[in-house]
Design a protein around this motif. Structure first.
Motif, PDB file in Angstrom:
ATOM      1  N   ASP A 180      15.923   1.203   9.977  1.00  0.00           N
ATOM      2  CA  ASP A 180      15.375   1.124  11.335  1.00  0.00           C
ATOM      3  C   ASP A 180      14.602  -0.164  11.582  1.00  0.00           C
ATOM      4  N   VAL A 181      13.807  -0.597  10.595  1.00  0.00           N
ATOM      5  CA  VAL A 181      13.021  -1.817  10.797  1.00  0.00           C
ATOM      6  C   VAL A 181      13.842  -3.071  10.535  1.00  0.00           C
ATOM      7  N   GLN A 182      15.112  -2.870  10.157  1.00  0.00           N
ATOM      8  CA  GLN A 182      16.039  -3.972   9.899  1.00  0.00           C
ATOM      9  C   GLN A 182      15.591  -4.816   8.702  1.00  0.00           C
ATOM     10  N   ALA A 183      15.283  -4.122   7.609  1.00  0.00           N
ATOM     11  CA  ALA A 183      14.865  -4.797   6.381  1.00  0.00           C
ATOM     12  C   ALA A 183      16.068  -5.203   5.543  1.00  0.00           C
ATOM     13  N   LYS A 184      16.043  -6.422   5.040  1.00  0.00           N
ATOM     14  CA  LYS A 184      17.098  -6.876   4.143  1.00  0.00           C
ATOM     15  C   LYS A 184      16.985  -6.190   2.781  1.00  0.00           C
ATOM     16  N   LYS A 185      15.757  -5.847   2.395  1.00  0.00           N
ATOM     17  CA  LYS A 185      15.518  -5.060   1.184  1.00  0.00           C
ATOM     18  C   LYS A 185      14.151  -4.400   1.316  1.00  0.00           C
ATOM     19  N   ILE A 186      13.982  -3.310   0.573  1.00  0.00           N
ATOM     20  CA  ILE A 186      12.709  -2.604   0.610  1.00  0.00           C
ATOM     21  C   ILE A 186      12.159  -2.420  -0.799  1.00  0.00           C
ATOM     22  N   ILE A 187      10.834  -2.306  -0.881  1.00  0.00           N
ATOM     23  CA  ILE A 187      10.143  -1.888  -2.100  1.00  0.00           C
ATOM     24  C   ILE A 187       9.528  -0.523  -1.821  1.00  0.00           C
TER      25      ILE A 187
ATOM     26  N   GLU B 138      13.998   9.733   4.290  1.00  0.00           N
ATOM     27  CA  GLU B 138      13.516   9.130   5.541  1.00  0.00           C
ATOM     28  C   GLU B 138      13.002   7.718   5.304  1.00  0.00           C
ATOM     29  N   THR B 139      12.446   7.487   4.116  1.00  0.00           N
ATOM     30  CA  THR B 139      12.001   6.134   3.771  1.00  0.00           C
ATOM     31  C   THR B 139      13.168   5.157   3.829  1.00  0.00           C
ATOM     32  N   ALA B 140      14.302   5.547   3.263  1.00  0.00           N
ATOM     33  CA  ALA B 140      15.490   4.690   3.296  1.00  0.00           C
ATOM     34  C   ALA B 140      15.946   4.462   4.734  1.00  0.00           C
ATOM     35  N   GLN B 141      15.976   5.510   5.541  1.00  0.00           N
ATOM     36  CA  GLN B 141      16.389   5.368   6.929  1.00  0.00           C
ATOM     37  C   GLN B 141      15.418   4.484   7.698  1.00  0.00           C
ATOM     38  N   ALA B 142      14.116   4.605   7.410  1.00  0.00           N
ATOM     39  CA  ALA B 142      13.124   3.747   8.060  1.00  0.00           C
ATOM     40  C   ALA B 142      13.354   2.283   7.701  1.00  0.00           C
ATOM     41  N   GLY B 143      13.807   2.024   6.466  1.00  0.00           N
ATOM     42  CA  GLY B 143      14.144   0.653   6.082  1.00  0.00           C
ATOM     43  C   GLY B 143      15.271   0.102   6.923  1.00  0.00           C
TER      44      GLY B 143
ATOM     45  N   ILE C  87       7.636 -10.279   6.886  1.00  0.00           N
ATOM     46  CA  ILE C  87       7.328  -9.212   5.937  1.00  0.00           C
ATOM     47  C   ILE C  87       6.751  -8.012   6.686  1.00  0.00           C
ATOM     48  N   TYR C  88       7.118  -6.819   6.228  1.00  0.00           N
ATOM     49  CA  TYR C  88       6.616  -5.596   6.857  1.00  0.00           C
ATOM     50  C   TYR C  88       5.967  -4.700   5.808  1.00  0.00           C
ATOM     51  N   PHE C  89       4.837  -4.089   6.181  1.00  0.00           N
ATOM     52  CA  PHE C  89       4.113  -3.148   5.334  1.00  0.00           C
ATOM     53  C   PHE C  89       3.915  -1.870   6.136  1.00  0.00           C
ATOM     54  N   SER C  90       4.465  -0.769   5.657  1.00  0.00           N
ATOM     55  CA  SER C  90       4.497   0.458   6.458  1.00  0.00           C
ATOM     56  C   SER C  90       3.182   1.207   6.528  1.00  0.00           C
ATOM     57  N   GLY C  91       2.248   0.944   5.584  1.00  0.00           N
ATOM     58  CA  GLY C  91       1.099   1.826   5.485  1.00  0.00           C
ATOM     59  C   GLY C  91       1.589   3.229   5.177  1.00  0.00           C
ATOM     60  N   ASP C  92       0.826   4.232   5.593  1.00  0.00           N
ATOM     61  CA  ASP C  92       1.257   5.627   5.450  1.00  0.00           C
ATOM     62  C   ASP C  92       1.802   6.111   6.786  1.00  0.00           C
ATOM     63  N   SER C  93       2.923   6.836   6.749  1.00  0.00           N
ATOM     64  CA  SER C  93       3.507   7.256   8.019  1.00  0.00           C
ATOM     65  C   SER C  93       4.563   8.330   7.819  1.00  0.00           C
ATOM     66  N   GLY C  94       4.609   9.249   8.781  1.00  0.00           N
ATOM     67  CA  GLY C  94       5.758  10.116   8.900  1.00  0.00           C
ATOM     68  C   GLY C  94       6.887   9.351   9.574  1.00  0.00           C
ATOM     69  N   TYR C  95       8.080   9.898   9.500  1.00  0.00           N
ATOM     70  CA  TYR C  95       9.222   9.231  10.115  1.00  0.00           C
ATOM     71  C   TYR C  95       9.227   9.491  11.615  1.00  0.00           C
ATOM     72  N   ALA C  96       9.354   8.407  12.401  1.00  0.00           N
ATOM     73  CA  ALA C  96       9.356   8.541  13.866  1.00  0.00           C
ATOM     74  C   ALA C  96      10.000   7.295  14.479  1.00  0.00           C
ATOM     75  N   ASN C  97      10.038   7.267  15.798  1.00  0.00           N
ATOM     76  CA  ASN C  97      10.735   6.192  16.520  1.00  0.00           C
ATOM     77  C   ASN C  97      10.069   4.828  16.399  1.00  0.00           C
ATOM     78  N   HIS C  98       8.817   4.805  15.949  1.00  0.00           N
ATOM     79  CA  HIS C  98       8.123   3.505  15.907  1.00  0.00           C
ATOM     80  C   HIS C  98       8.811   2.525  14.960  1.00  0.00           C
ATOM     81  N   PHE C  99       9.506   3.021  13.944  1.00  0.00           N
ATOM     82  CA  PHE C  99      10.191   2.105  13.032  1.00  0.00           C
ATOM     83  C   PHE C  99      11.276   1.304  13.765  1.00  0.00           C
TER      84      PHE C  99
END
Length: 370
Positions: free
Chosen positions: A304-311, A297-302, A252-264
């Motif tokens: 990037d982190v290789q999520a099967k689904k996002i909330i 960017e939220t969708a793209q970050a999903g 499970i992944y929890f993004s916290g608050d973040s701008g879009y960047a390479n860390h994802f």
């Protein structure tokens, strides 16, 4: 002139006293702690910093202009027309739950995670306003919660992403501290918890990429691109983060608050794929897009982190930006469809089985009258 000077002097003294003695502001990081934080790659010149050079520090006049814009700009449909109804949970059912790993959204970025027989709270902000005092912020969109806070079961661990008021709330901590076994925070955030009476033996502060084993769960403090501070004098004195929570069966992944960047992408490559990712989506603006993602960017970050689904999270809780309250979820859905990314949109209080791939979630916000 004397009267004006006296008023100004009184206001200055009142402000200093408010900052120093009002408990909601939390603690101040000690010089001894700063010596320890120097070992962190994120800590430079007495402050924590992002990998990328953001956010740029605004001048006093720019801060005044931004505040004026926020408080004077009228945004239609910036709040729900009425209080958001939530799905209610039974206290006994929650306390005795032994089923598959599940999440319950409490609104904004707050979750109860029930995993391997353990109860974990993520950014448990249950306050009425996202501010140090009730008069300094607008009410949250949901006045009720899926479960009254005093009826929550024993909490094995609480995980905080950073020290902003919409994630770390003084009154909420007071309500849960007696039933919580341990707190996990990024570096420095434990300072506030200690100021609020939590024993330091119950607090673990972590740097980016550090891992800890907690009752057969693996907790990883991972990067985010954001900032910190609870008053004008302590900006960037504590670290901000995202989190990875792993059991033997779930990731499970929890993004916290973040701008879009390479860390994802880094997180996805190192710890992905994820069964489910809770991704920040809300309270954005082009003026501060380096610290809060736009929905696309939220969708793209999903991805990037290789999520099967996002909330999508960080929406439907507070008015902290100049967009309509439904804009975040509507825009992220459109972009996710283009990227072939699954987005689930549970109601506040609706249980989410982490590995469930069958359940359908309604666009519940469309049924609320404007």
């Amino acid at each position: 002139m004397i009267t004006i000077l006296l008023i100004i002097g009184f206001l200055i003294v009142a402000y200093i006293a408010f900052n120093k003695f009002y408990p909601s502001f939390g603690g101040d990081v000690s010089e001894e702690a700063q010596l320890i934080y120097k070992q962190s790659k994120q800590f430079k010149d007495g402050k924590f910093q992002n990998t990328n050079p953001v956010p740029e520090k605004l001048s006093f006049s720019e801060n005044i202009k931004l505040a004026y814009t926020f408080f004077t700009t009228k945004v239609p449909n910036s709040r729900p027309a009425k209080n958001l109804k939530v799905d209610k949970l039974e206290a006994n059912e929650v306390a005795n739950y032994k089923g598959e790993t599940r999440l319950v959204w409490f609104g904004h970025s707050a979750f109860l995670l029930q995993i391997d027989g353990k109860n974990i709270l993520i950014d448990p902000m249950f306050g009425k306003v996202a501010a140090p005092h009730p008069l300094l912020g607008g009410d949250r969109f949901n006045s009720d919660f899926p479960l009254d806070i005093d009826k929550l079961p024993e909490i094995d661990a609480v995980v905080f992403s950073h020290d902003h008021y919409d994630h770390l709330d003084y009154e909420s901590v007071l309500k849960i501290k007696h039933k919580t076994n341990h707190f996990y925070t990024p570096l420095g955030v434990g300072t506030h918890l200690k100021a609020w009476g939590i024993d330091e033996t119950k607090i673990t502060e972590m740097d980016w990429w550090q891992e800890v084993n907690f009752k057969e769960l693996n907790l990883v403090c991972t990067p985010a691109q954001h900032f910190s501070g609870r008053k004008l004098s302590n900006g960037q004195s504590t670290l901000w983060s995202s989190w990875v929570i792993q059991s033997k069966k779930e990731n499970i992944y929890f993004s916290g608050d973040s701008g879009y960047a390479n860390h994802f992408k880094e997180i996805g490559n190192k710890y992905g794929p994820f069964d489910l990712a809770m991704m920040e989506c809300g309270q954005y603006n082009e003026m501060w897009s380096d610290i809060h993602m736009m929905p696309e960017e939220t969708a793209q970050a999903g991805i990037d982190v290789q999520a099967k689904k996002i909330i999508p999270i960080h929406w439907a809780g507070f008015k902290l930006a100049l967009h309509t309250w439904t804009d975040p979820v509507e825009r992220v859905q459109l972009k996710a469809k283009e990227l072939n990314l699954k987005v689930i949109t549970p109601k506040i209080g609706e249980p989410i089985i982490v590995k469930d791939s069958i359940s359908k979630y309604a666009n519940w916000w469309k049924n609320i009258e404007e």
